[in-house]
Write a protein that holds these residues in place. Sequence first.
Motif, short mmCIF file in Angstrom:
data_model
loop_
_atom_site.label_atom_id
_atom_site.label_comp_id
_atom_site.label_asym_id
_atom_site.label_seq_id
_atom_site.Cartn_x
_atom_site.Cartn_y
_atom_site.Cartn_z
N LYS A 267 1.44 5.49 -1.83
CA LYS A 267 1.59 4.00 -1.91
C LYS A 267 2.22 3.22 -0.94
CE LYS A 267 0.82 0.36 -5.60
NZ LYS A 267 0.77 0.37 -6.95
N GLU A 268 3.48 3.91 -0.56
CA GLU A 268 4.25 3.10 0.32
C GLU A 268 3.52 2.96 1.79
OE1 GLU A 268 8.64 3.64 2.57
OE2 GLU A 268 7.80 5.11 1.06
N ARG A 269 2.92 4.06 2.27
CA ARG A 269 2.29 4.21 3.51
C ARG A 269 1.03 3.24 3.44
NH1 ARG A 269 1.39 4.07 8.50
NH2 ARG A 269 -0.57 4.35 8.96
N ARG A 270 0.14 3.12 2.30
CA ARG A 270 -0.90 2.40 1.96
C ARG A 270 -0.43 0.93 2.17
NH1 ARG A 270 -1.91 6.08 -2.35
NH2 ARG A 270 -1.83 4.15 -3.72
N THR A 271 0.50 0.51 1.70
CA THR A 271 1.00 -0.77 1.84
C THR A 271 1.53 -1.38 3.31
OG1 THR A 271 2.06 -0.86 -0.60
CG2 THR A 271 3.03 -2.31 0.98
N GLN A 272 2.16 -0.29 4.07
CA GLN A 272 2.49 -0.49 5.31
C GLN A 272 1.21 -0.57 6.29
OE1 GLN A 272 4.66 2.97 6.26
NE2 GLN A 272 6.65 1.98 5.49
N ALA A 273 0.04 0.27 5.85
CA ALA A 273 -1.04 0.21 6.79
C ALA A 273 -1.86 -1.20 6.43
CB ALA A 273 -1.97 1.54 6.28
N LEU A 274 -2.00 -1.60 5.28
CA LEU A 274 -2.62 -2.81 4.83
C LEU A 274 -1.78 -3.88 5.56
CD1 LEU A 274 -4.82 -4.04 3.14
CD2 LEU A 274 -3.00 -4.28 1.32
N GLU A 275 -0.43 -4.05 5.49
CA GLU A 275 0.23 -5.09 6.32
C GLU A 275 -0.06 -4.97 7.94
OE1 GLU A 275 4.29 -4.36 5.54
OE2 GLU A 275 3.99 -5.24 3.38
N ALA A 276 0.18 -3.79 8.67
CA ALA A 276 -0.34 -3.49 9.76
C ALA A 276 -1.67 -3.98 10.28
CB ALA A 276 -0.08 -2.06 10.04
N ALA A 277 -2.63 -3.81 9.29
CA ALA A 277 -4.13 -4.21 9.52
C ALA A 277 -4.39 -5.78 9.31
CB ALA A 277 -4.78 -3.49 8.58
N GLY A 278 -3.21 -6.44 9.00
CA GLY A 278 -3.63 -7.81 8.90
C GLY A 278 -4.31 -8.45 7.65
N TYR A 279 -4.09 -7.48 6.66
CA TYR A 279 -4.89 -7.53 5.45
C TYR A 279 -6.38 -7.53 5.77
CZ TYR A 279 -0.20 -8.13 3.37
OH TYR A 279 1.14 -7.95 3.01
N ASN A 280 -6.93 -6.92 6.50
CA ASN A 280 -8.20 -6.87 7.09
C ASN A 280 -8.65 -5.41 6.79
OD1 ASN A 280 -10.86 -6.96 8.17
ND2 ASN A 280 -10.25 -8.59 9.36
N ALA A 281 -9.43 -5.01 5.97
CA ALA A 281 -9.87 -3.54 5.80
C ALA A 281 -10.55 -2.89 7.19
CB ALA A 281 -10.79 -3.47 4.62
#
Length: 459
Positions: A17-31
């Motif tokens: 979940k930590e990795r997913r949260t970081q990835a989401l932030e890095a993606a600019g909250y755009n899937a």
Amino acid sequence: MVAYKSKVVERITLPSKERRTQALEAAGYNAFNLPADDVFIDLLTDSGTGAMSDDQWAALLQGDEAYAGSSSFDRLESAVADVMGFERVVPAHQGRGAENVLYGSLLSEGDVALNNTHFDTTRAHVSNQGADPVDCPVPGAHDPATNEPFKGDFSIERARDVVDEVGADRVPLVILTITNNSTAGQPVSVENTRRVRAFADEIDATFVIDACRFAENAYFVTRREDEFEDATVAEVAREQLGLADALVMSGKKDGLANVGGFVATDDEALFEQCKQRAILYEGFPTYGGMAGRDVAAMAVGLREAVEESYIEDRVEQVRELGAMLEEAGIPVYTPTGGHAVYLDAGATFPEIPAEQFPGQALVCELYREGGVRGVELGSFAFPETDRPELVRLAIPRRTYHREHFEHVVETAEAVLENRHEVSGLEIVSNPAVPELRHFSASLEPVSAETATAVDADSD
């Protein structure tokens, strides 16, 4: 009954979940900006993401890579004629390439294009020609709760109002999208298609069917339209498609291929016009931007798409996921369509206003909670249009199984349970083409000040 068995498997892992949260932030909250390796269950799209059959893989190895006169093209041309009923084919690298070829040939500055509902790339291609895309959905199409059998139909009444307002001479093009992707993948009846054909003749417009999911649509017709209860999917497909002047097709959907598309028509003048434009933008008319092996694989896929065992399994798998989500209390657009389950984000997050994109918030929370990637098709993807706040979970063909769906349902349940902790989003960077902003825009959670201001305005 499952119509196939697995020959090849791919490992997938659920990041922390930590990795997913970081990835989401890095993606600019755009899937769309998430790396695929960070996604566990990928329901972003059913376009080109499915598994090909052994016959399609065999066709890949037999592909003819000749620049001109490829035998792979002959196989595609034959499949289009047999399955769809059109003799002239102009291949393209994918559906939006075919849209560029066809709509660039049919539309000019100041024109109006009518559609049951324009999808994102269709809307963008119409606008790119200086024309105005106008949606003509039937009443109730945007109501997630109604249970009508053909909510994807084209409203002739709405279309007549537009023609009365702008004049028939400004409406050279009428488009029917089957199934209607922007209206939750809902099907279109053959009777409605006949009425659209007559309307196009009445105003002297070219009638185009966007046939990306033609086989799924034909399956629904055999189940819901009395006239065709004894017909095969293949028979309905030819009947319905044969009403059009031309087809535009993404082979990445009901072509069951990973790439490719085409325009098909029996209008000699339109065919020549499209062929010349395709040479400019796509490639020589017997490969159209694809490798010959991909042309051959799509030819096989078109034939497989109308096989009863395949298409029943395909549509029933979508229905199964929808039923599982409904049973778990997740707000879902009903009835489920042919390629995806659409979640009602407005009902899931009633406290998040449309200008803070509740659908995009739901997309982000599904990923954060369980590594499930979907796509928003509400106010973020379609600004300045009157559509419900939906999230599409598009199911790749012949790819996932019930265990995957159980994870999706568990993830959605967890998001619903924690819905009061979810905030809306705001855009921090926008692309130059507003019709396509959802592909690349960056967002961030709304600040406390923004949320307070919105609450005050609503009071």
